[in-house]
Design a protein around this motif. Structure first.
Motif, mmCIF file in Angstrom:
data_model
loop_
_atom_site.group_PDB
_atom_site.id
_atom_site.type_symbol
_atom_site.label_atom_id
_atom_site.label_comp_id
_atom_site.label_asym_id
_atom_site.label_seq_id
_atom_site.Cartn_x
_atom_site.Cartn_y
_atom_site.Cartn_z
ATOM 1 N N ASP A 20 0.705 -1.235 -0.020
ATOM 2 C CA ASP A 20 -0.129 -0.033 0.050
ATOM 3 C C ASP A 20 0.760 1.238 0.194
ATOM 4 O OD1 ASP A 20 -2.228 -1.476 0.031
ATOM 5 O OD2 ASP A 20 -2.794 -1.096 2.045
ATOM 6 N N TYR A 21 1.936 1.186 0.798
ATOM 7 C CA TYR A 21 2.815 2.434 0.799
ATOM 8 C C TYR A 21 3.239 2.934 -0.403
ATOM 9 C CZ TYR A 21 6.400 5.888 1.964
ATOM 10 O OH TYR A 21 7.282 7.017 2.059
ATOM 11 N N TYR A 27 1.451 6.882 -6.523
ATOM 12 C CA TYR A 27 0.007 7.762 -6.747
ATOM 13 C C TYR A 27 0.434 9.074 -6.717
ATOM 14 C CZ TYR A 27 -4.355 9.812 -6.431
ATOM 15 O OH TYR A 27 -5.560 10.878 -6.553
ATOM 16 N N LEU A 28 0.934 9.500 -5.381
ATOM 17 C CA LEU A 28 1.312 10.991 -5.500
ATOM 18 C C LEU A 28 2.135 11.446 -6.215
ATOM 19 C CD1 LEU A 28 2.068 11.427 -1.408
ATOM 20 C CD2 LEU A 28 0.348 12.333 -2.977
ATOM 21 N N PRO A 33 3.152 15.753 -8.515
ATOM 22 C CA PRO A 33 4.443 15.627 -8.322
ATOM 23 C C PRO A 33 5.208 16.516 -7.093
ATOM 24 C CG PRO A 33 3.951 16.163 -10.335
ATOM 25 C CD PRO A 33 2.844 16.095 -9.500
ATOM 26 N N ASP A 34 4.314 17.809 -6.751
ATOM 27 C CA ASP A 34 4.972 18.680 -5.688
ATOM 28 C C ASP A 34 4.661 18.266 -4.442
ATOM 29 O OD1 ASP A 34 6.153 20.089 -8.099
ATOM 30 O OD2 ASP A 34 4.352 21.193 -8.257
ATOM 31 N N ALA A 35 3.767 17.520 -4.283
ATOM 32 C CA ALA A 35 3.310 16.804 -2.906
ATOM 33 C C ALA A 35 4.499 16.355 -2.090
ATOM 34 C CB ALA A 35 2.203 16.086 -2.727
ATOM 35 N N ASP A 36 4.589 16.627 -0.653
ATOM 36 C CA ASP A 36 5.604 16.096 0.078
ATOM 37 C C ASP A 36 5.078 14.594 0.170
ATOM 38 O OD1 ASP A 36 6.932 18.488 0.428
ATOM 39 O OD2 ASP A 36 5.873 18.963 2.083
#
Length: 60
Positions: A20-21, A27-28, A33-36
Motif C-alpha cells: 500500500d505505501y 500515486y502521489l 509531483p509537488d506534494a511532500d
C-alpha cells in the motif's frame, strides 16, 4: 515451483497491505509531483488513525 510460491507470497502480502505505501507514493508522484511524500511510518500512523475514527472502514 518457485514461481508458484512467489505468486502465493505476493498475494498474501497484497492482502495484508504490504504494498500500500509503495502504491500511495507512486500515486502521489503521478497525480501531484509537488506534494511532500510522507515517510512510511507517517503513512501507516495516518492510516491506523483513520481506522480508529471510522471503525466501519476495517474489515475485522
Amino acid at each position: 515451483m518457485g514461481g508458484a510460491v512467489r505468486s502465493v507470497l505476493w498475494w498474501i502480502t497484497s492482502v495484508m497491505g504490504d504494498h500500500d505505501y509503495a502504491r500511495y507514493v507512486e500515486y502521489l508522484r503521478t497525480h501531484d509531483p509537488d506534494a511532500d511524500v510522507p515517510t512510511e511510518r507517517a503513512f501507516w500512523r495516518a492510516r491506523y488513525r483513520q481506522q480508529d475514527t471510522n471503525p466501519g472502514a476495517r474489515c475485522c
